[in-house]
Scaffold this active site. Structure first.
Site, PDB file in Angstrom:
ATOM      1  N   SER A   1       0.813  -1.214   0.000  1.00 27.28           N
ATOM      2  CA  SER A   1       0.000   0.000   0.000  1.00 27.28           C
ATOM      3  C   SER A   1       0.846   1.262   0.000  1.00 27.28           C
ATOM      4  O   SER A   1       0.294   2.364  -0.019  1.00 27.28           O
ATOM      5  CB  SER A   1      -0.923   0.001   1.227  1.00 27.28           C
ATOM      6  OG  SER A   1      -0.184  -0.150   2.415  1.00 27.28           O
TER       7      SER A   1
ATOM      8  N   HIS B   1      -2.494  -2.842  -6.015  1.00 22.49           N
ATOM      9  CA  HIS B   1      -2.955  -2.520  -4.666  1.00 22.49           C
ATOM     10  C   HIS B   1      -4.475  -2.620  -4.564  1.00 22.49           C
ATOM     11  O   HIS B   1      -5.204  -1.778  -5.070  1.00 22.49           O
ATOM     12  CB  HIS B   1      -2.480  -1.107  -4.276  1.00 22.49           C
ATOM     13  CG  HIS B   1      -2.901  -0.691  -2.906  1.00 22.49           C
ATOM     14  ND1 HIS B   1      -3.124   0.623  -2.561  1.00 22.49           N
ATOM     15  CD2 HIS B   1      -3.135  -1.426  -1.782  1.00 22.49           C
ATOM     16  CE1 HIS B   1      -3.494   0.676  -1.298  1.00 22.49           C
ATOM     17  NE2 HIS B   1      -3.500  -0.547  -0.805  1.00 22.49           N
TER      18      HIS B   1
ATOM     19  N   GLU C   1      -5.370  -0.028  -7.462  1.00 22.85           N
ATOM     20  CA  GLU C   1      -4.318   0.844  -7.987  1.00 22.85           C
ATOM     21  C   GLU C   1      -3.277  -0.027  -8.683  1.00 22.85           C
ATOM     22  O   GLU C   1      -2.793  -0.994  -8.096  1.00 22.85           O
ATOM     23  CB  GLU C   1      -3.634   1.617  -6.853  1.00 22.85           C
ATOM     24  CG  GLU C   1      -4.468   2.725  -6.259  1.00 22.85           C
ATOM     25  CD  GLU C   1      -3.721   3.480  -5.165  1.00 22.85           C
ATOM     26  OE1 GLU C   1      -3.747   4.707  -5.177  1.00 22.85           O
ATOM     27  OE2 GLU C   1      -3.123   2.819  -4.282  1.00 22.85           O
TER      28      GLU C   1
ATOM     29  N   ASN D   1      -3.402   6.355  -0.533  1.00 18.61           N
ATOM     30  CA  ASN D   1      -2.793   6.501   0.788  1.00 18.61           C
ATOM     31  C   ASN D   1      -1.982   7.780   0.927  1.00 18.61           C
ATOM     32  O   ASN D   1      -1.801   8.274   2.046  1.00 18.61           O
ATOM     33  CB  ASN D   1      -1.945   5.272   1.112  1.00 18.61           C
ATOM     34  CG  ASN D   1      -2.794   4.103   1.560  1.00 18.61           C
ATOM     35  OD1 ASN D   1      -3.885   4.290   2.095  1.00 18.61           O
ATOM     36  ND2 ASN D   1      -2.326   2.896   1.353  1.00 18.61           N
TER      37      ASN D   1
END
Length: 292
Positions: free
Chosen positions: A120, A141, A153, A191
């Site tokens: 992540s 991800h 992702e 993130n």
């Protein structure tokens, strides 16, 4: 590069079993490997329960549960990946652990096999350089809970080949996901934006700006968030959040990514959120009650 005909997944935890679930449901044979046999048994139980829930709600047709489960094989050795076209690593968010996994994994793979990391936050170029196939290495991800969350992702490293990116994107779409391409910077897209917000909520709690309930209710009612930032932090896992923030802080060098000292204290205490039973909320009560 040909379509992925068989998928390998390393790690039978929350993310790994979710990835195996959606892949098998999409008709893809899956080899799920974990060093802990008990984790594999638990993962199959979780997948079965989640498939039953989907059947009951009418989200999947009758018979889909049994067909999906029949596509999943489990084991404790990487030899199970010998005929896989792609292996997704879904181990803990620790760079050294991931590199050790890749060192053991690569010799077991066929020459054309690809590797994806479900990291992540850790840079894909750096992880790919630890393998014997950086051109066939990529970030993939997924988001928790994998069967429900539509986003994946896809992150190309510096050496990732076009064919690898195309094959992984096609696989994600086959699994019913929407793909967002992210550049290879710490934290990627989601993130990079989300974790500093969660961290700021923890700073606000530490500084007495508001208590747990006021911070979470404030963001739910004032910003129309479905889940408050402290509740979401517990859901993500406070150790995972702390690891991502450290990657952001180390990789980007900006003090705004510094993990809140209160977050570090909770992690040191073993208060990791829902998975440990206590974080910003105590999950031994129904409903959960704030711990501060």
């Amino acid at each position: 590069m040909a379509d992925v005909q068989k998928l390998g997944v390393i790690g039978a935890g929350l993310m790994g079993n979710g990835i195996a679930h959606v892949a098998a449901l999409a008709g893809i044979p899956v080899a799920l490997v974990d060093v802990n046999p008990a984790a594999l048994e638990k993962a199959l139980g979780t997948i079965t329960k989640n498939l039953e829930r989907q059947t009951t709600r009418g989200n999947i047709p009758d018979g889909a549960k049994e067909a999906a489960l029949a596509r999943i094989t489990t084991g404790t050795e990487y030899a199970a990946f010998a005929d896989c076209d792609l292996v997704i690593e879904a181990a803990t968010e620790n760079e050294e652990i991931k590199k050790k996994i890749f060192a053991s994994l690569c010799p077991t793979l066929k020459p054309g096999a690809m590797i994806a990391s479900n990291t992540s936050s850790i840079p894909i170029t750096r992880l790919g350089a630890a393998t014997d196939r950086p051109g066939r290495f990529i970030g993939m991800h997924f988001f928790n809970p994998v069967p429900m969350m539509k986003l994946v992702e896809v992150i190309r490293g510096l050496a990732t080949e076009d064919a690898t990116a195309a094959a992984v994107t096609a696989l994600a779409e086959r699994m019913g996901k929407t793909v967002v391409a992210a550049a290879d910077y710490p934290g990627f897209v989601v993130n990079r934006i989300l974790c500093p917000m969660l961290n700021e909520a923890i700073f606000a709690l530490m500084e007495g700006v508001g208590d747990v309930r006021s911070i979470d209710e404030g963001m739910k009612l004032g910003a129309n968030h479905p889940m408050g930032p402290l509740e979401l932090s517990d859901f993500v896992g406070l150790d995972t959040l702390y690891s991502v923030l450290k990657v952001l802080h180390d990789g980007l060098g900006d003090p705004k990514y510094r993990p809140c000292p209160l977050l570090a204290k909770y992690v040191e205490a073993g208060w990791l959120g829902r998975k440990s039973g206590k974080g910003f909320y105590d999950y031994s009560t129904t409903p959960p009650t704030p711990t501060r």
